[in-house]
Design a protein around this motif. Structure first.
Motif, mmCIF file in Angstrom:
data_model
loop_
_atom_site.group_PDB
_atom_site.id
_atom_site.type_symbol
_atom_site.label_atom_id
_atom_site.label_comp_id
_atom_site.label_asym_id
_atom_site.label_seq_id
_atom_site.Cartn_x
_atom_site.Cartn_y
_atom_site.Cartn_z
ATOM 1 N N LYS A 231 0.802 -1.224 0.000
ATOM 2 C CA LYS A 231 0.000 0.000 0.000
ATOM 3 C C LYS A 231 0.838 1.279 0.000
ATOM 4 C CE LYS A 231 -4.143 -1.676 0.089
ATOM 5 N NZ LYS A 231 -5.157 -1.377 -0.911
ATOM 6 N N LEU A 232 2.003 1.245 0.655
ATOM 7 C CA LEU A 232 2.793 2.461 0.813
ATOM 8 C C LEU A 232 4.072 2.472 -0.027
ATOM 9 C CD1 LEU A 232 2.418 2.794 4.666
ATOM 10 C CD2 LEU A 232 1.124 3.978 2.914
ATOM 11 N N SER A 233 4.329 1.416 -0.749
ATOM 12 C CA SER A 233 5.470 1.253 -1.663
ATOM 13 C C SER A 233 6.842 1.190 -0.985
ATOM 14 C CB SER A 233 5.477 2.344 -2.741
ATOM 15 O OG SER A 233 5.857 3.599 -2.203
ATOM 16 N N PHE A 234 6.908 1.328 0.323
ATOM 17 C CA PHE A 234 8.190 1.203 1.015
ATOM 18 C C PHE A 234 7.936 0.814 2.463
ATOM 19 C CE2 PHE A 234 11.490 3.017 3.748
ATOM 20 C CZ PHE A 234 12.599 2.406 3.218
ATOM 21 N N ALA A 235 8.611 -0.222 2.930
ATOM 22 C CA ALA A 235 8.540 -0.625 4.338
ATOM 23 C C ALA A 235 9.765 -1.456 4.677
ATOM 24 C CB ALA A 235 7.275 -1.427 4.606
ATOM 25 N N THR A 236 10.400 -1.125 5.775
ATOM 26 C CA THR A 236 11.588 -1.841 6.233
ATOM 27 C C THR A 236 11.427 -2.174 7.710
ATOM 28 O OG1 THR A 236 12.924 -0.541 4.713
ATOM 29 C CG2 THR A 236 14.099 -1.747 6.394
ATOM 30 N N ILE A 237 11.714 -3.414 8.071
ATOM 31 C CA ILE A 237 11.646 -3.824 9.470
ATOM 32 C C ILE A 237 12.873 -3.283 10.189
ATOM 33 C CG2 ILE A 237 11.566 -5.770 11.062
ATOM 34 C CD1 ILE A 237 10.311 -7.391 8.731
ATOM 35 N N VAL A 238 12.643 -2.462 11.200
ATOM 36 C CA VAL A 238 13.748 -1.862 11.959
ATOM 37 C C VAL A 238 14.130 -2.750 13.133
ATOM 38 C CG1 VAL A 238 14.475 0.143 13.306
ATOM 39 C CG2 VAL A 238 13.061 0.459 11.279
ATOM 40 N N SER A 239 13.132 -3.156 13.935
ATOM 41 C CA SER A 239 13.444 -3.999 15.088
ATOM 42 C C SER A 239 12.235 -4.807 15.518
ATOM 43 C CB SER A 239 13.926 -3.149 16.271
ATOM 44 O OG SER A 239 12.867 -2.358 16.754
ATOM 45 N N VAL A 240 12.525 -5.947 16.126
ATOM 46 C CA VAL A 240 11.520 -6.802 16.746
ATOM 47 C C VAL A 240 12.068 -7.167 18.121
ATOM 48 C CG1 VAL A 240 10.243 -8.964 16.614
ATOM 49 C CG2 VAL A 240 10.811 -7.741 14.516
ATOM 50 N N ALA A 241 11.330 -6.825 19.176
ATOM 51 C CA ALA A 241 11.812 -7.076 20.534
ATOM 52 C C ALA A 241 10.657 -7.556 21.405
ATOM 53 C CB ALA A 241 12.407 -5.807 21.126
ATOM 54 N N GLU A 242 11.006 -8.318 22.440
ATOM 55 C CA GLU A 242 10.022 -8.771 23.409
ATOM 56 C C GLU A 242 9.712 -7.633 24.381
ATOM 57 O OE1 GLU A 242 8.280 -11.650 24.112
ATOM 58 O OE2 GLU A 242 8.919 -12.367 22.141
ATOM 59 N N VAL A 243 8.446 -7.481 24.712
ATOM 60 C CA VAL A 243 8.020 -6.478 25.683
ATOM 61 C C VAL A 243 7.904 -7.164 27.039
ATOM 62 C CG1 VAL A 243 6.179 -4.886 26.346
ATOM 63 C CG2 VAL A 243 6.767 -5.178 23.948
ATOM 64 N N ILE A 244 8.570 -6.606 28.023
ATOM 65 C CA ILE A 244 8.547 -7.166 29.366
ATOM 66 C C ILE A 244 7.635 -6.304 30.224
ATOM 67 C CG2 ILE A 244 9.912 -7.731 31.408
ATOM 68 C CD1 ILE A 244 12.336 -7.955 29.494
ATOM 69 N N THR A 245 6.592 -6.931 30.784
ATOM 70 C CA THR A 245 5.686 -6.199 31.668
ATOM 71 C C THR A 245 6.154 -6.395 33.104
ATOM 72 O OG1 THR A 245 4.220 -8.113 31.739
ATOM 73 C CG2 THR A 245 3.713 -6.411 30.127
ATOM 74 N N THR A 246 6.267 -5.297 33.836
ATOM 75 C CA THR A 246 6.796 -5.362 35.194
ATOM 76 C C THR A 246 5.723 -5.706 36.219
ATOM 77 O OG1 THR A 246 6.450 -2.975 35.421
ATOM 78 C CG2 THR A 246 8.632 -3.718 34.721
ATOM 79 N N GLY A 247 4.535 -5.194 36.060
ATOM 80 C CA GLY A 247 3.484 -5.456 37.046
ATOM 81 C C GLY A 247 2.237 -5.979 36.367
ATOM 82 N N GLU A 248 1.336 -6.438 37.199
ATOM 83 C CA GLU A 248 0.084 -6.924 36.660
ATOM 84 C C GLU A 248 -0.798 -5.737 36.303
ATOM 85 O OE1 GLU A 248 -1.918 -9.803 38.989
ATOM 86 O OE2 GLU A 248 -0.079 -10.833 39.540
ATOM 87 N N GLU A 249 -1.406 -5.832 35.152
ATOM 88 C CA GLU A 249 -2.291 -4.755 34.721
ATOM 89 C C GLU A 249 -3.675 -4.993 35.301
ATOM 90 O OE1 GLU A 249 -2.297 -4.429 30.515
ATOM 91 O OE2 GLU A 249 -0.130 -4.399 30.376
ATOM 92 N N THR A 250 -4.293 -3.925 35.742
ATOM 93 C CA THR A 250 -5.652 -4.046 36.248
ATOM 94 C C THR A 250 -6.608 -3.958 35.069
ATOM 95 O OG1 THR A 250 -5.778 -1.657 36.591
ATOM 96 C CG2 THR A 250 -5.053 -2.988 38.453
ATOM 97 N N PRO A 251 -7.591 -4.824 35.027
ATOM 98 C CA PRO A 251 -8.532 -4.780 33.916
ATOM 99 C C PRO A 251 -9.375 -3.506 33.970
ATOM 100 C CG PRO A 251 -9.253 -6.370 35.544
ATOM 101 C CD PRO A 251 -7.892 -5.882 35.962
ATOM 102 N N ALA A 252 -9.680 -2.971 32.823
ATOM 103 C CA ALA A 252 -10.479 -1.757 32.748
ATOM 104 C C ALA A 252 -11.926 -2.058 33.129
ATOM 105 C CB ALA A 252 -10.424 -1.184 31.344
ATOM 106 N N ASN A 253 -12.529 -1.156 33.867
ATOM 107 C CA ASN A 253 -13.921 -1.321 34.256
ATOM 108 C C ASN A 253 -14.812 -0.883 33.114
ATOM 109 O OD1 ASN A 253 -13.199 -2.170 36.793
ATOM 110 N ND2 ASN A 253 -13.200 -0.100 37.634
ATOM 111 N N PRO A 254 -15.766 -1.708 32.710
ATOM 112 C CA PRO A 254 -16.654 -1.303 31.621
ATOM 113 C C PRO A 254 -17.597 -0.195 32.070
ATOM 114 C CG PRO A 254 -17.359 -3.387 32.523
ATOM 115 C CD PRO A 254 -16.062 -3.030 33.187
ATOM 116 N N ILE A 255 -17.966 0.651 31.149
ATOM 117 C CA ILE A 255 -18.881 1.747 31.440
ATOM 118 C C ILE A 255 -20.303 1.202 31.465
ATOM 119 C CG2 ILE A 255 -19.778 3.946 30.601
ATOM 120 C CD1 ILE A 255 -17.072 4.358 29.247
ATOM 121 N N GLN A 256 -21.036 1.543 32.486
ATOM 122 C CA GLN A 256 -22.427 1.116 32.595
ATOM 123 C C GLN A 256 -23.299 2.133 31.881
ATOM 124 O OE1 GLN A 256 -23.449 -1.736 33.862
ATOM 125 N NE2 GLN A 256 -21.365 -2.300 34.391
ATOM 126 N N TRP A 257 -23.855 1.736 30.760
ATOM 127 C CA TRP A 257 -24.714 2.623 29.990
ATOM 128 C C TRP A 257 -26.155 2.437 30.445
ATOM 129 C CZ3 TRP A 257 -22.443 6.228 27.232
ATOM 130 C CH2 TRP A 257 -21.154 6.017 26.807
#
Length: 109
Positions: free
Chosen positions: A60-86
């Motif tokens: 689609k863009l006629s040019f793309a180059t892979i710069v880097s691929v790295a593992e993401v390390i999460t330090t803490g547990e993420e709290t789940p988002a609270n859904p909005i009550q409509w």
């Protein structure tokens, strides 16, 4: 989770929108960001096919180059988002049946 950085040509706002749509629709992507200064698309996700993503951006863009691929390390547990009550969708629909008096409106049957 992997963090993938791909360099693309972002000449205009249309190119940025295309790159964002292509990266967001890829399988396994959880977040996408574009760095306009360095012309890079940053994709974070689990199970993302890097080569397939780069090829689709290249088509689609006629040019793309892979710069880097790295593992993401999460330090803490993420709290789940609270859904909005409509509010209920039945706001505009009354809960009681509408009853018209035939004497006032006349019989139309």
């Amino acid at each position: 989770m992997k963090k993938i950085v791909i360099k693309v040509q972002l000449k205009s706002e249309k190119c940025r929108t295309k790159a964002l749509k292509i990266a967001a629709n890829a399988k396994g992507v959880s977040s996408v960001s574009i760095k306009v200064e360095t012309e890079q698309v940053e994709v974070i996700g689990d199970g993302v096919d890097v080569v397939k993503l780069a090829r689709s951006l290249m088509k689609k863009l006629s040019f793309a180059t892979i710069v880097s691929v790295a593992e993401v390390i999460t330090t803490g547990e993420e709290t789940p988002a609270n859904p909005i009550q409509w509010a209920s969708n039945n706001i505009h629909h009354p809960q009681f049946p509408m009853h018209y008096d035939d004497r006032y409106y006349g019989r139309r049957f």
